[in-house]
Design a protein around this motif. Structure first.
Motif, PDB file in Angstrom:
ATOM      1  N   GLY A 119       0.673  -1.149  -0.130  1.00  0.00           N
ATOM      2  CA  GLY A 119      -0.021   0.081  -0.006  1.00  0.00           C
ATOM      3  C   GLY A 119       0.959   1.252  -0.225  1.00  0.00           C
ATOM      4  N   ARG A 120       2.040   1.067  -0.159  1.00  0.00           N
ATOM      5  CA  ARG A 120       3.017   2.433  -0.190  1.00  0.00           C
ATOM      6  C   ARG A 120       3.226   3.058  -1.644  1.00  0.00           C
ATOM      7  NH1 ARG A 120       4.019  -0.382   4.079  1.00  0.00           N
ATOM      8  NH2 ARG A 120       4.626   0.738   5.834  1.00  0.00           N
ATOM      9  N   ILE A 121       2.055   3.512  -2.060  1.00  0.00           N
ATOM     10  CA  ILE A 121       1.990   4.064  -3.396  1.00  0.00           C
ATOM     11  C   ILE A 121       2.604   5.620  -3.550  1.00  0.00           C
ATOM     12  CG2 ILE A 121       0.211   5.265  -5.058  1.00  0.00           C
ATOM     13  CD1 ILE A 121      -1.841   3.262  -4.059  1.00  0.00           C
ATOM     14  N   THR A 122       2.511   6.425  -2.494  1.00  0.00           N
ATOM     15  CA  THR A 122       3.184   7.759  -2.522  1.00  0.00           C
ATOM     16  C   THR A 122       4.788   7.418  -2.405  1.00  0.00           C
ATOM     17  OG1 THR A 122       1.329   8.976  -1.463  1.00  0.00           O
ATOM     18  CG2 THR A 122       3.597   9.859  -1.105  1.00  0.00           C
ATOM     19  N   LEU A 123       5.123   6.515  -1.501  1.00  0.00           N
ATOM     20  CA  LEU A 123       6.490   6.021  -1.254  1.00  0.00           C
ATOM     21  C   LEU A 123       7.161   5.662  -2.641  1.00  0.00           C
ATOM     22  CD1 LEU A 123       9.021   5.989   0.536  1.00  0.00           C
ATOM     23  CD2 LEU A 123       8.377   3.716   0.948  1.00  0.00           C
ATOM     24  N   LEU A 124       6.379   5.058  -3.416  1.00  0.00           N
ATOM     25  CA  LEU A 124       7.020   4.623  -4.593  1.00  0.00           C
ATOM     26  C   LEU A 124       7.241   5.625  -5.626  1.00  0.00           C
ATOM     27  CD1 LEU A 124       5.960   1.359  -6.820  1.00  0.00           C
ATOM     28  CD2 LEU A 124       5.913   3.516  -7.915  1.00  0.00           C
ATOM     29  N   LEU A 125       6.354   6.673  -5.702  1.00  0.00           N
ATOM     30  CA  LEU A 125       6.144   7.753  -6.515  1.00  0.00           C
ATOM     31  C   LEU A 125       7.504   8.573  -6.266  1.00  0.00           C
ATOM     32  CD1 LEU A 125       2.607   8.483  -6.902  1.00  0.00           C
ATOM     33  CD2 LEU A 125       3.975   7.343  -8.649  1.00  0.00           C
ATOM     34  N   TRP A 126       7.724   8.732  -5.091  1.00  0.00           N
ATOM     35  CA  TRP A 126       8.765   9.814  -4.524  1.00  0.00           C
ATOM     36  C   TRP A 126      10.224   8.979  -4.717  1.00  0.00           C
ATOM     37  CZ3 TRP A 126       8.790  14.232  -0.736  1.00  0.00           C
ATOM     38  CH2 TRP A 126       7.561  14.895  -0.930  1.00  0.00           C
ATOM     39  N   LEU A 127      10.201   7.818  -4.692  1.00  0.00           N
ATOM     40  CA  LEU A 127      11.594   6.951  -4.682  1.00  0.00           C
ATOM     41  C   LEU A 127      11.841   7.397  -6.357  1.00  0.00           C
ATOM     42  CD1 LEU A 127      11.310   3.774  -2.555  1.00  0.00           C
ATOM     43  CD2 LEU A 127      12.860   6.015  -2.295  1.00  0.00           C
ATOM     44  N   ALA A 128      10.869   6.806  -7.047  1.00  0.00           N
ATOM     45  CA  ALA A 128      11.080   7.053  -8.436  1.00  0.00           C
ATOM     46  C   ALA A 128      11.692   8.413  -9.068  1.00  0.00           C
ATOM     47  CB  ALA A 128       9.771   6.722  -9.291  1.00  0.00           C
ATOM     48  N   THR A 129      10.826   9.506  -8.583  1.00  0.00           N
ATOM     49  CA  THR A 129      11.378  10.879  -8.753  1.00  0.00           C
ATOM     50  C   THR A 129      12.933  11.326  -8.086  1.00  0.00           C
ATOM     51  OG1 THR A 129       8.928  11.419  -8.429  1.00  0.00           O
ATOM     52  CG2 THR A 129      10.492  13.288  -8.591  1.00  0.00           C
ATOM     53  N   LEU A 130      13.092  10.629  -7.026  1.00  0.00           N
ATOM     54  CA  LEU A 130      14.253  10.802  -6.860  1.00  0.00           C
ATOM     55  C   LEU A 130      15.524  10.141  -7.623  1.00  0.00           C
ATOM     56  CD1 LEU A 130      13.900  10.594  -2.846  1.00  0.00           C
ATOM     57  CD2 LEU A 130      14.554  12.698  -4.005  1.00  0.00           C
ATOM     58  N   LEU A 131      15.198   8.875  -7.769  1.00  0.00           N
ATOM     59  CA  LEU A 131      16.278   8.156  -8.788  1.00  0.00           C
ATOM     60  C   LEU A 131      16.377   8.841 -10.069  1.00  0.00           C
ATOM     61  CD1 LEU A 131      15.128   4.443  -7.992  1.00  0.00           C
ATOM     62  CD2 LEU A 131      17.203   5.589  -7.397  1.00  0.00           C
ATOM     63  N   LEU A 132      15.331   9.298 -10.613  1.00  0.00           N
ATOM     64  CA  LEU A 132      15.305   9.961 -11.892  1.00  0.00           C
ATOM     65  C   LEU A 132      16.308  11.141 -11.928  1.00  0.00           C
ATOM     66  CD1 LEU A 132      11.652   9.502 -13.016  1.00  0.00           C
ATOM     67  CD2 LEU A 132      13.851   8.491 -14.375  1.00  0.00           C
ATOM     68  N   LEU A 133      15.904  11.966 -10.541  1.00  0.00           N
ATOM     69  CA  LEU A 133      16.642  13.400 -10.445  1.00  0.00           C
ATOM     70  C   LEU A 133      18.178  12.893 -10.151  1.00  0.00           C
ATOM     71  CD1 LEU A 133      16.651  16.300  -9.912  1.00  0.00           C
ATOM     72  CD2 LEU A 133      16.246  15.846  -7.506  1.00  0.00           C
ATOM     73  N   ALA A 134      18.354  12.242  -9.511  1.00  0.00           N
ATOM     74  CA  ALA A 134      19.931  11.630  -9.574  1.00  0.00           C
ATOM     75  C   ALA A 134      20.480  11.127 -10.693  1.00  0.00           C
ATOM     76  CB  ALA A 134      19.994  10.321  -8.401  1.00  0.00           C
ATOM     77  N   MET A 135      19.677  10.343 -11.391  1.00  0.00           N
ATOM     78  CA  MET A 135      20.291  10.033 -12.848  1.00  0.00           C
ATOM     79  C   MET A 135      20.269  11.243 -13.797  1.00  0.00           C
ATOM     80  SD  MET A 135      18.483   7.085 -15.502  1.00  0.00           S
ATOM     81  CE  MET A 135      19.473   6.912 -17.123  1.00  0.00           C
ATOM     82  N   LEU A 136      19.736  12.164 -13.687  1.00  0.00           N
ATOM     83  CA  LEU A 136      19.926  13.357 -14.661  1.00  0.00           C
ATOM     84  C   LEU A 136      21.090  14.079 -14.179  1.00  0.00           C
ATOM     85  CD1 LEU A 136      18.304  15.492 -16.555  1.00  0.00           C
ATOM     86  CD2 LEU A 136      17.473  16.645 -14.619  1.00  0.00           C
ATOM     87  N   VAL A 137      21.580  14.291 -13.268  1.00  0.00           N
ATOM     88  CA  VAL A 137      22.939  14.596 -13.060  1.00  0.00           C
ATOM     89  C   VAL A 137      23.844  13.855 -13.620  1.00  0.00           C
ATOM     90  CG1 VAL A 137      24.789  15.122 -11.300  1.00  0.00           C
ATOM     91  CG2 VAL A 137      22.285  15.164 -10.744  1.00  0.00           C
TER      92      VAL A 137
END
Length: 239
Positions: A119-137
């Motif tokens: 049931g951790r939908i929000t956590l998944l979305l935030w983790l994905a966003t952080l991983l994409l931000l880190a990759m962008l660098v």
């Protein structure tokens, strides 16, 4: 000060807390949507860009975790990609880095399914966003930067602006896509190798590093992606 602390505490509780599971028809509809952009060749040529992000991100993440120096990631419009790292050209770090590409999308999908299963939908979305931000660098070309920015923006907008039902549908669609879309690249690689192409593929690089036939590495890619699809699908469907 107390108000700020209270707001941060509330935000933290929302991120790590659980959200209601969507109806079964939403879960099935998102599976159908994932199949719809994965199976047809025309749509797959576009949607495969997202799989390439996960593929190259897997190379990059494991390179860092094994002590290699990640120097850059490139994503190309033909859905190919390149991750460059520095370190010993052999050894366990290089082997794990090379093996991480084809296994990353299905394993990310499996991890996402585990989060959604609790049931951790929000956590998944935030983790994905952080991983994409880190990759962008680490992105080193314009097309790659544009692809990652657009993908990350979609996650950010859904996380901040969408309601719980839309967030749930989006999260399930993403995870289904990683699970289903993670299966197809290994079959494509197998077809290319059968036709005499892809001589410098991840499987061939792993073969040179380990002296294990490339076909066995290809079998590993198939096994990981299919097992992740079965296991993740059971979590998502609550079987």
């Amino acid at each position: 000060m107390e108000s700020t602390a209270s707001s941060l505490s509330s935000l933290w509780d929302e991120v790590v807390g659980t959200q209601p599971d969507p109806d079964l028809w939403v879960v099935i509809a998102t599976l159908v949507a994932a199949l719809a952009v994965t199976v047809p060749h025309g749509l797959w040529r576009i949607s495969r860009n997202a799989v390439t992000i996960a593929h190259e991100g897997g190379h990059g993440l494991v390179a860092l975790l094994t002590g290699r120096q990640l120097t850059g990631i490139r994503l190309h419009s033909d859905t190919s990609g390149l991750t460059v790292s520095r370190g010993k050209p052999h050894g366990i770090g290089m082997i794990l880095t090379a093996a991480a590409g084809y296994t990353a999308p299905p394993l990310l999908g499996l991890g996402g399914a585990a989060l959604l299963g609790t049931g951790r939908i929000t956590l998944l979305l935030w983790l994905a966003t952080l991983l994409l931000l880190a990759m962008l660098v680490m992105i080193r070309n314009a097309y790659g930067a544009l692809t990652v920015v657009l993908t990350g923006s979609a996650f950010l907008l859904v996380s901040w602006l969408a309601g719980p039902q839309v967030q749930a549908a989006f999260a399930y669609a993403v995870v289904w896509f990683l699970l289903v879309g993670g299966v197809r690249p290994a079959f494509e690689l197998q077809a290319k190798r059968r036709g005499g192409g892809a001589g410098d593929s991840d499987a061939d690089q792993l073969s040179r590093l380990t002296h294990v036939p490339a076909g066995l590495w290809l079998f590993l890619f198939h096994a990981v992606s299919l097992c992740a699809l079965i296991g993740g699908g059971r979590w998502l469907l609550r079987w």
